[in-house]
Design an enzyme around this catalytic site. Structure first.
Site: not given
Ligand code: RI2
Length: 307
Positions: A124, A193
């Site tokens: 991701c 998350d």
């Molecule tokens: P940071 C994201 O969620 C991903 O799951 C990623 O690992 C997590 O947030 C943490 O991201 P999404 O918004 O806070 O893409 O470390 O569903 O940037």
């Protein structure tokens, strides 16, 4: 309220995404709203602020960063409108600053786990995980990153763009190629998350099978997460809601099938047994120590709930 609704739309549609980024966007949105709103009285101000906070809270159900940020910003007790506005602005700016500093510190702590010449796999697009990787790179360690596409929203493409700008050698793989490359990988680094009281990780869909695969291959699996990604509510027995997003993100037109339903869970659950270490801005901990982080860093939440 329009500006708050605009932020909500951007978070819901994932124009603003990433657990940390949605939290800081919500904090900034509450701060700006608190300065712009023209209430009839302090009571009216409080109720309009609460409505804005509740609306932001409903945008994405999984990331606890959103509720932790909103609670931190909304923790004010003022006798007049002016002090209420000031307190909210102060809280929001402090949260945003803490969040920026945390990323830097996580990078310093986590990068110690990356050896020169390592191959690091990430999933991701996580600013916390990327901070670990970029700090290792900036300190002169030669590393290669393998990044997954992260279907269905392809956040992996954002990740490879960021790594490319940093000048880090990167390989992009489809999500299902993780096992094929795992024997070449020295370390997996992902974001979070939610981290529960017992160290369970809730992160982008696909994380759990990467962790399982790393475990089977004896590859280290670490999580990079600010302390506001830990969930105080899980101490009180609350379960984490896993967001299921619309089917069109996976398959544009499902209507031509009669018996097919497309499932699109956005997150999955990795048990703490598959996690070697969680790197926070205060220290690196084994997942089993998550409860302690919640008590130390988010204790205000517990106190309030238990009173
Ligand atoms: P940071 C994201 O969620 C991903 O799951 C990623 O690992 C997590 O947030 C943490 O991201 P999404 O918004 O806070 O893409 O470390 O569903 O940037």
């Amino acid at each position: 309220m329009n500006q708050v609704l605009d932020t909500c739309t951007k978070i819901r549609s994932m124009e603003i995404r990433g657990a940390g980024r949605i939290a800081t966007a919500a904090a900034a949105s509450l701060r700006d709203f608190s300065q712009a709103v023209q209430p009839k009285s302090l009571d009216d101000f409080n109720s309009q602020m609460k409505e804005a906070a509740d609306t932001l809270l409903k945008t994405r159900p999984t990331a606890v960063s959103l509720s932790n940020a909103i609670r931190m910003v909304m923790k004010y007790d003022a006798q007049d409108l002016d002090s209420a506005r000031k307190a909210i602005a102060l809280n929001a700016n402090r949260f945003i600053e803490i969040s920026e500093k945390a990323l830097e510190r996580i990078g310093q702590i986590g990068s110690r786990r990356i050896k020169d010449g390592s191959v690091v796999l990430t999933h991701c697009n996580s600013l916390a995980a990327l901070s670990v990787i970029s700090t290792a790179h900036k300190s002169g360690k030669k590393i290669k990153v393998i990044a997954t596409e992260s279907r269905p929203r392809y956040q992996g493409i954002t990740t490879i763009g960021m790594l490319d700008k940093m000048g880090i050698e990167t390989e992009l793989i489809v999500d299902s190629a993780v096992r094929s490359v795992m024997n070449e990988v020295d370390l997996v680094v992902v974001g979070a998350d939610v981290i529960t009281a017992n160290g369970t990780l809730v992160n982008k869909i696909g994380t759990a099978q990467i962790a399982l695969c790393a475990h089977e291959a004896r590859t280290s699996f670490i999580v990079a997460a600010e302390t506001y990604k830990f969930s105080p509510q899980t101490i009180l027995g609350e379960l984490v809601t896993i967001e299921e997003r619309e089917s069109a993100e996976v398959l544009a037109d499902v209507s031509r099938y009669s018996h097919v339903k497309v499932r699109n869970p956005a997150f999955d659950v990795t048990p703490h047994q598959y996690i070697d270490l969680i790197c926070t801005e205060v220290r690196a901990i084994p997942p089993e120590m998550s409860y302690q982080i919640i008590r130390e860093r988010l204790g205000w939440e517990m106190d309030k709930e238990c009173r």
